[in-house]
Motif scaffolding. Sequence first.
Motif, mmCIF file in Angstrom:
data_model
loop_
_atom_site.group_PDB
_atom_site.id
_atom_site.type_symbol
_atom_site.label_atom_id
_atom_site.label_comp_id
_atom_site.label_asym_id
_atom_site.label_seq_id
_atom_site.Cartn_x
_atom_site.Cartn_y
_atom_site.Cartn_z
ATOM 1 N N LYS A 16 108.714 49.713 105.090
ATOM 2 C CA LYS A 16 109.169 50.955 105.802
ATOM 3 C C LYS A 16 110.695 51.106 106.021
ATOM 4 O O LYS A 16 111.009 52.253 106.432
ATOM 5 C CB LYS A 16 108.597 50.693 107.362
ATOM 6 C CG LYS A 16 107.075 50.223 107.434
ATOM 7 C CD LYS A 16 106.107 51.356 106.717
ATOM 8 C CE LYS A 16 104.650 51.041 106.559
ATOM 9 N NZ LYS A 16 104.104 50.686 107.911
ATOM 10 N N GLY A 74 101.639 58.698 111.217
ATOM 11 C CA GLY A 74 100.463 58.529 109.990
ATOM 12 C C GLY A 74 99.085 58.381 110.808
ATOM 13 O O GLY A 74 98.060 58.465 109.933
ATOM 14 N N TRP A 90 108.281 57.559 102.114
ATOM 15 C CA TRP A 90 107.323 58.149 102.801
ATOM 16 C C TRP A 90 107.125 59.633 102.287
ATOM 17 O O TRP A 90 107.757 60.432 102.781
ATOM 18 C CB TRP A 90 107.489 58.089 104.443
ATOM 19 C CG TRP A 90 106.239 58.870 105.117
ATOM 20 C CD1 TRP A 90 106.169 60.164 105.847
ATOM 21 C CD2 TRP A 90 104.946 58.095 105.383
ATOM 22 N NE1 TRP A 90 104.880 60.330 106.209
ATOM 23 C CE2 TRP A 90 104.097 59.022 106.134
ATOM 24 C CE3 TRP A 90 104.419 56.947 105.270
ATOM 25 C CZ2 TRP A 90 102.721 58.797 106.528
ATOM 26 C CZ3 TRP A 90 103.020 56.559 105.655
ATOM 27 C CH2 TRP A 90 102.508 57.711 106.504
ATOM 28 N N ASP A 101 106.468 54.646 110.365
ATOM 29 C CA ASP A 101 106.082 54.718 108.740
ATOM 30 C C ASP A 101 107.178 54.822 108.208
ATOM 31 O O ASP A 101 107.163 54.403 106.739
ATOM 32 C CB ASP A 101 105.394 56.307 108.766
ATOM 33 C CG ASP A 101 104.024 56.409 109.316
ATOM 34 O OD1 ASP A 101 103.114 55.391 109.321
ATOM 35 O OD2 ASP A 101 103.737 57.271 110.603
ATOM 36 N N GLU A 102 108.418 55.236 108.510
ATOM 37 C CA GLU A 102 109.585 54.888 107.756
ATOM 38 C C GLU A 102 110.660 54.598 108.681
ATOM 39 O O GLU A 102 110.579 55.538 109.547
ATOM 40 C CB GLU A 102 109.737 56.002 106.788
ATOM 41 C CG GLU A 102 110.744 55.730 105.931
ATOM 42 C CD GLU A 102 110.748 57.015 104.850
ATOM 43 O OE1 GLU A 102 110.992 56.476 103.420
ATOM 44 O OE2 GLU A 102 110.448 58.233 104.901
#
Length: 285
Positions: free
Chosen positions: A143, A118, A152, A106-107
């Motif tokens: 990302k 996520g 995020w 997600d990051e």
Amino acid sequence: MSTSESALPAQEQARLVEESKRLAAFQAVKDHLLPSYTKIGIGSGSTVVYVVDAIAALGPAITKSMTFYPTGAQSEELIEAAGLNLAYISKLPSGTQLDVAFDGADEVDDDLNLIKGGGACLWQEKIVAAAAKKFVCVADFRKLSPRLGTAWKKGIPIEVLPMAAPRVLDALKQMGSHGARIRPGLPGKAGAIVTDNGMWIIDAPFAPLLLPKDSEKGLHAENESSGVWTVDALADRLIKLPGVAEIGLFYGQSGLEVASGAQKPVAAYFGMADGSVEVRGAGAS
């Protein structure tokens, strides 16, 4: 996404993102899936669809001797649909490691720490990543962040025992997480989302997490209630909260630094908006 990219029609933006995922996945598989490998972990998420496509494109002459270990129902279905050999991490013999695992994020920060979860599969994803000799992250340009929590904003996913959720929320508030909440179920479903393990997910926002190099710039984590943390310190505190099963911070050392149990990827592949692929960390094997 840059101003010029954000000015694109929504349909073109979506196409650009999907193409960036595909390019990153194919490059990562090319660099890190050796023909001699026999045990491969497959993660979850939209980018992993292209990872499986890239593996299947190698053809049965190469993949017939390989077995693929999913992190959840989605990756299990992808493996079966591609005609690849399926096995489960619970059946991996003691003392045996996966040759490589591919998964999204997600990051991703400058030190290749990740936020994952996520899609609510973080516990299984961490088990598979840590079982691999090397973990390779595949993502698109959205990302990539200098610090976790920059882009995020939904918070760090934390898998918790349902009965402990109120206590964990109290502790998170004391730690400086503003707006931590139990993740709701899908539209039309009352109550919390329930993971494959029968747990709940709490999403806990924090200020962007500091890296060791930030201390050289005079930036330091303050007292606990300030909500300013380094990645390692926050991860260590979260996993020790009673009732927490696992956390969506993948941090620490990579498979290049330790022989087993690594959570951090050896490399992260980002499909960029201009059609290139940016590699952070180790490149080709």
